[in-house]
Design a protein around this motif. Sequence first.
Motif, PDB file in Angstrom:
ATOM      1  N   GLU A  66       0.832  -1.216   0.000  1.00  0.00           N
ATOM      2  CA  GLU A  66       0.000   0.000   0.000  1.00  0.00           C
ATOM      3  C   GLU A  66       0.858   1.254   0.000  1.00  0.00           C
ATOM      4  O   GLU A  66       0.574   2.215  -0.712  1.00  0.00           O
ATOM      5  CB  GLU A  66      -0.928  -0.001   1.230  1.00  0.00           C
ATOM      6  N   VAL A  67       1.918   1.266   0.785  1.00  0.00           N
ATOM      7  CA  VAL A  67       2.818   2.426   0.834  1.00  0.00           C
ATOM      8  C   VAL A  67       3.516   2.615  -0.507  1.00  0.00           C
ATOM      9  O   VAL A  67       3.634   3.741  -1.006  1.00  0.00           O
ATOM     10  CB  VAL A  67       3.842   2.262   1.987  1.00  0.00           C
ATOM     11  N   LEU A  68       3.955   1.532  -1.133  1.00  0.00           N
ATOM     12  CA  LEU A  68       4.622   1.628  -2.438  1.00  0.00           C
ATOM     13  C   LEU A  68       3.675   2.140  -3.517  1.00  0.00           C
ATOM     14  O   LEU A  68       4.043   2.965  -4.354  1.00  0.00           O
ATOM     15  CB  LEU A  68       5.222   0.279  -2.829  1.00  0.00           C
ATOM     16  N   VAL A  69       2.450   1.651  -3.536  1.00  0.00           N
ATOM     17  CA  VAL A  69       1.468   2.105  -4.526  1.00  0.00           C
ATOM     18  C   VAL A  69       1.153   3.584  -4.316  1.00  0.00           C
ATOM     19  O   VAL A  69       1.109   4.373  -5.274  1.00  0.00           O
ATOM     20  CB  VAL A  69       0.190   1.239  -4.458  1.00  0.00           C
ATOM     21  N   ALA A  70       0.971   3.987  -3.064  1.00  0.00           N
ATOM     22  CA  ALA A  70       0.692   5.399  -2.786  1.00  0.00           C
ATOM     23  C   ALA A  70       1.880   6.273  -3.177  1.00  0.00           C
ATOM     24  O   ALA A  70       1.704   7.368  -3.732  1.00  0.00           O
ATOM     25  CB  ALA A  70       0.359   5.577  -1.300  1.00  0.00           C
ATOM     26  N   SER A  71       3.101   5.809  -2.914  1.00  0.00           N
ATOM     27  CA  SER A  71       4.297   6.561  -3.302  1.00  0.00           C
ATOM     28  C   SER A  71       4.398   6.692  -4.811  1.00  0.00           C
ATOM     29  O   SER A  71       4.758   7.752  -5.334  1.00  0.00           O
ATOM     30  CB  SER A  71       5.548   5.874  -2.761  1.00  0.00           C
ATOM     31  N   ALA A  72       4.093   5.628  -5.542  1.00  0.00           N
ATOM     32  CA  ALA A  72       4.142   5.674  -7.006  1.00  0.00           C
ATOM     33  C   ALA A  72       3.115   6.658  -7.556  1.00  0.00           C
ATOM     34  O   ALA A  72       3.406   7.432  -8.473  1.00  0.00           O
ATOM     35  CB  ALA A  72       3.913   4.278  -7.576  1.00  0.00           C
ATOM     36  N   ILE A  73       1.927   6.644  -6.992  1.00  0.00           N
ATOM     37  CA  ILE A  73       0.883   7.581  -7.440  1.00  0.00           C
ATOM     38  C   ILE A  73       1.298   9.017  -7.134  1.00  0.00           C
ATOM     39  O   ILE A  73       1.165   9.901  -7.981  1.00  0.00           O
ATOM     40  CB  ILE A  73      -0.468   7.230  -6.782  1.00  0.00           C
ATOM     41  N   LEU A  74       1.827   9.259  -5.949  1.00  0.00           N
ATOM     42  CA  LEU A  74       2.274  10.603  -5.580  1.00  0.00           C
ATOM     43  C   LEU A  74       3.406  11.074  -6.482  1.00  0.00           C
ATOM     44  O   LEU A  74       3.410  12.220  -6.948  1.00  0.00           O
ATOM     45  CB  LEU A  74       2.719  10.622  -4.115  1.00  0.00           C
ATOM     46  N   THR A  75       4.355  10.203  -6.779  1.00  0.00           N
ATOM     47  CA  THR A  75       5.467  10.552  -7.664  1.00  0.00           C
ATOM     48  C   THR A  75       4.959  10.888  -9.060  1.00  0.00           C
ATOM     49  O   THR A  75       5.416  11.856  -9.682  1.00  0.00           O
ATOM     50  CB  THR A  75       6.473   9.384  -7.733  1.00  0.00           C
ATOM     51  N   ALA A  76       4.016  10.117  -9.568  1.00  0.00           N
ATOM     52  CA  ALA A  76       3.462  10.383 -10.902  1.00  0.00           C
ATOM     53  C   ALA A  76       2.745  11.736 -10.932  1.00  0.00           C
ATOM     54  O   ALA A  76       2.924  12.518 -11.874  1.00  0.00           O
ATOM     55  CB  ALA A  76       2.508   9.265 -11.305  1.00  0.00           C
ATOM     56  N   VAL A  77       1.966  12.028  -9.906  1.00  0.00           N
ATOM     57  CA  VAL A  77       1.234  13.301  -9.866  1.00  0.00           C
ATOM     58  C   VAL A  77       2.202  14.476  -9.774  1.00  0.00           C
ATOM     59  O   VAL A  77       2.057  15.484 -10.481  1.00  0.00           O
ATOM     60  CB  VAL A  77       0.229  13.305  -8.688  1.00  0.00           C
ATOM     61  N   VAL A  78       3.228  14.366  -8.937  1.00  0.00           N
ATOM     62  CA  VAL A  78       4.217  15.446  -8.798  1.00  0.00           C
ATOM     63  C   VAL A  78       4.983  15.631 -10.108  1.00  0.00           C
ATOM     64  O   VAL A  78       5.239  16.764 -10.545  1.00  0.00           O
ATOM     65  CB  VAL A  78       5.168  15.165  -7.612  1.00  0.00           C
ATOM     66  N   SER A  79       5.341  14.548 -10.781  1.00  0.00           N
ATOM     67  CA  SER A  79       6.049  14.641 -12.063  1.00  0.00           C
ATOM     68  C   SER A  79       5.193  15.328 -13.119  1.00  0.00           C
ATOM     69  O   SER A  79       5.676  16.190 -13.858  1.00  0.00           O
ATOM     70  CB  SER A  79       6.440  13.248 -12.556  1.00  0.00           C
ATOM     71  N   ILE A  80       3.948  14.956 -13.202  1.00  0.00           N
ATOM     72  CA  ILE A  80       3.041  15.574 -14.178  1.00  0.00           C
ATOM     73  C   ILE A  80       2.867  17.059 -13.883  1.00  0.00           C
ATOM     74  O   ILE A  80       2.912  17.896 -14.800  1.00  0.00           O
ATOM     75  CB  ILE A  80       1.687  14.836 -14.192  1.00  0.00           C
ATOM     76  N   MET A  81       2.707  17.410 -12.634  1.00  0.00           N
ATOM     77  CA  MET A  81       2.536  18.824 -12.280  1.00  0.00           C
ATOM     78  C   MET A  81       3.805  19.626 -12.586  1.00  0.00           C
ATOM     79  O   MET A  81       3.735  20.763 -13.039  1.00  0.00           O
ATOM     80  CB  MET A  81       2.166  18.962 -10.798  1.00  0.00           C
ATOM     81  N   THR A  82       4.982  19.026 -12.364  1.00  0.00           N
ATOM     82  CA  THR A  82       6.240  19.703 -12.676  1.00  0.00           C
ATOM     83  C   THR A  82       6.366  19.929 -14.176  1.00  0.00           C
ATOM     84  O   THR A  82       6.763  21.022 -14.611  1.00  0.00           O
ATOM     85  CB  THR A  82       7.426  18.863 -12.161  1.00  0.00           C
ATOM     86  N   MET A  83       6.026  18.928 -14.979  1.00  0.00           N
ATOM     87  CA  MET A  83       6.087  19.091 -16.437  1.00  0.00           C
ATOM     88  C   MET A  83       5.108  20.161 -16.912  1.00  0.00           C
ATOM     89  O   MET A  83       5.436  20.966 -17.790  1.00  0.00           O
ATOM     90  CB  MET A  83       5.816  17.760 -17.135  1.00  0.00           C
ATOM     91  N   LEU A  84       3.912  20.183 -16.360  1.00  0.00           N
ATOM     92  CA  LEU A  84       2.939  21.209 -16.729  1.00  0.00           C
ATOM     93  C   LEU A  84       3.446  22.601 -16.373  1.00  0.00           C
ATOM     94  O   LEU A  84       3.305  23.552 -17.158  1.00  0.00           O
ATOM     95  CB  LEU A  84       1.598  20.953 -16.034  1.00  0.00           C
ATOM     96  N   TYR A  85       4.039  22.744 -15.221  1.00  0.00           N
ATOM     97  CA  TYR A  85       4.570  24.039 -14.789  1.00  0.00           C
ATOM     98  C   TYR A  85       5.709  24.490 -15.703  1.00  0.00           C
ATOM     99  O   TYR A  85       5.746  25.638 -16.130  1.00  0.00           O
ATOM    100  CB  TYR A  85       5.051  23.941 -13.337  1.00  0.00           C
ATOM    101  N   GLN A  86       6.627  23.579 -16.035  1.00  0.00           N
ATOM    102  CA  GLN A  86       7.736  23.925 -16.916  1.00  0.00           C
ATOM    103  C   GLN A  86       7.248  24.296 -18.314  1.00  0.00           C
ATOM    104  O   GLN A  86       7.737  25.246 -18.917  1.00  0.00           O
ATOM    105  CB  GLN A  86       8.730  22.770 -16.997  1.00  0.00           C
ATOM    106  N   SER A  87       6.284  23.565 -18.835  1.00  0.00           N
ATOM    107  CA  SER A  87       5.778  23.893 -20.172  1.00  0.00           C
ATOM    108  C   SER A  87       5.026  25.219 -20.173  1.00  0.00           C
ATOM    109  O   SER A  87       5.089  25.971 -21.141  1.00  0.00           O
ATOM    110  CB  SER A  87       4.902  22.763 -20.705  1.00  0.00           C
ATOM    111  N   SER A  88       4.333  25.530 -19.092  1.00  0.00           N
ATOM    112  CA  SER A  88       3.647  26.826 -19.044  1.00  0.00           C
ATOM    113  C   SER A  88       4.648  27.969 -18.938  1.00  0.00           C
ATOM    114  O   SER A  88       4.434  29.039 -19.519  1.00  0.00           O
ATOM    115  CB  SER A  88       2.648  26.872 -17.886  1.00  0.00           C
ATOM    116  N   LEU A  89       5.764  27.773 -18.227  1.00  0.00           N
ATOM    117  CA  LEU A  89       6.805  28.802 -18.176  1.00  0.00           C
ATOM    118  C   LEU A  89       7.436  29.015 -19.546  1.00  0.00           C
ATOM    119  O   LEU A  89       7.680  30.155 -19.962  1.00  0.00           O
ATOM    120  CB  LEU A  89       7.887  28.429 -17.162  1.00  0.00           C
ATOM    121  N   ALA A  90       7.712  27.924 -20.264  1.00  0.00           N
ATOM    122  CA  ALA A  90       8.287  28.041 -21.608  1.00  0.00           C
ATOM    123  C   ALA A  90       7.314  28.739 -22.554  1.00  0.00           C
ATOM    124  O   ALA A  90       7.722  29.586 -23.356  1.00  0.00           O
ATOM    125  CB  ALA A  90       8.651  26.662 -22.141  1.00  0.00           C
ATOM    126  N   ALA A  91       6.035  28.423 -22.463  1.00  0.00           N
ATOM    127  CA  ALA A  91       5.034  29.080 -23.305  1.00  0.00           C
ATOM    128  C   ALA A  91       4.932  30.562 -22.968  1.00  0.00           C
ATOM    129  O   ALA A  91       4.765  31.401 -23.864  1.00  0.00           O
ATOM    130  CB  ALA A  91       3.672  28.408 -23.126  1.00  0.00           C
TER     131      ALA A  91
END
Length: 158
Positions: A40-65
Motif C-alpha cells: 500500500e505504501v509503495l502504490v501510494a508513493s508511485a501515485i504521488l510521484t506520478a502526480v508530482v512529475s506531471i505537475m512539474t512538467m505542466l509548470y515547466q511547459s507553461s513557463l516556456a510558453a
Amino acid sequence: MLGCSYSALAVGEGASCSRPCGNAALLGRSKLQQGFTLIEVLVASAILTAVVSIMTMLYQSSLAAERRAEASLRSSTAIPFVIDVIRYQLRTEQEQQGEGVFQGLKYHWYAEVEKRERGYVHEDLLEDYPGLTERYVLWNVTLEFEGRPIISYKEFSW
C-alpha cells in the motif's frame, strides 16, 4: 456481545460468535494489525510521484510558453516602429540597407529597387527639374530580426 451483527438466537444461547466484531471486522484486520502494508505504501508513493512529475512538467511547459509569448509580443510591437525607421531611411537618406537595435531586438534590413517611375511632370518643367524623372520608387524590403522569421514587404518612396 455488543456491536455484533449476529444475534445470540442465530448462534445459540450461551454460544459465542467466532466472527470479529467492531472496526476490525469492517477493515478486515485484527485489532493487533495497525497501519499500512508495504504494498500500500509503495502504490501510494508511485501515485504521488506520478502526480508530482506531471505537475512539474505542466509548470515547466507553461513557463516556456510564457517566455515564447513574451518574446513574440515584444517583437510584434517592435516591428511597426522598425518599419517606420526603414521608411524614413529610404525616403530621406536614400540608404538601401541598415541594422540596429530596438527594444533589445537586433535587426538587419536591405532593400532592392523593384521599379522606378517618374510620374506626371509637365513638359515645361522637365528642363528645370531633371531629378523628377524617376521620382517614385517601389522597393522590395527584407527585414530580419534575430531569432524570428524573415519579413519581406514592399515600400513606396518618392
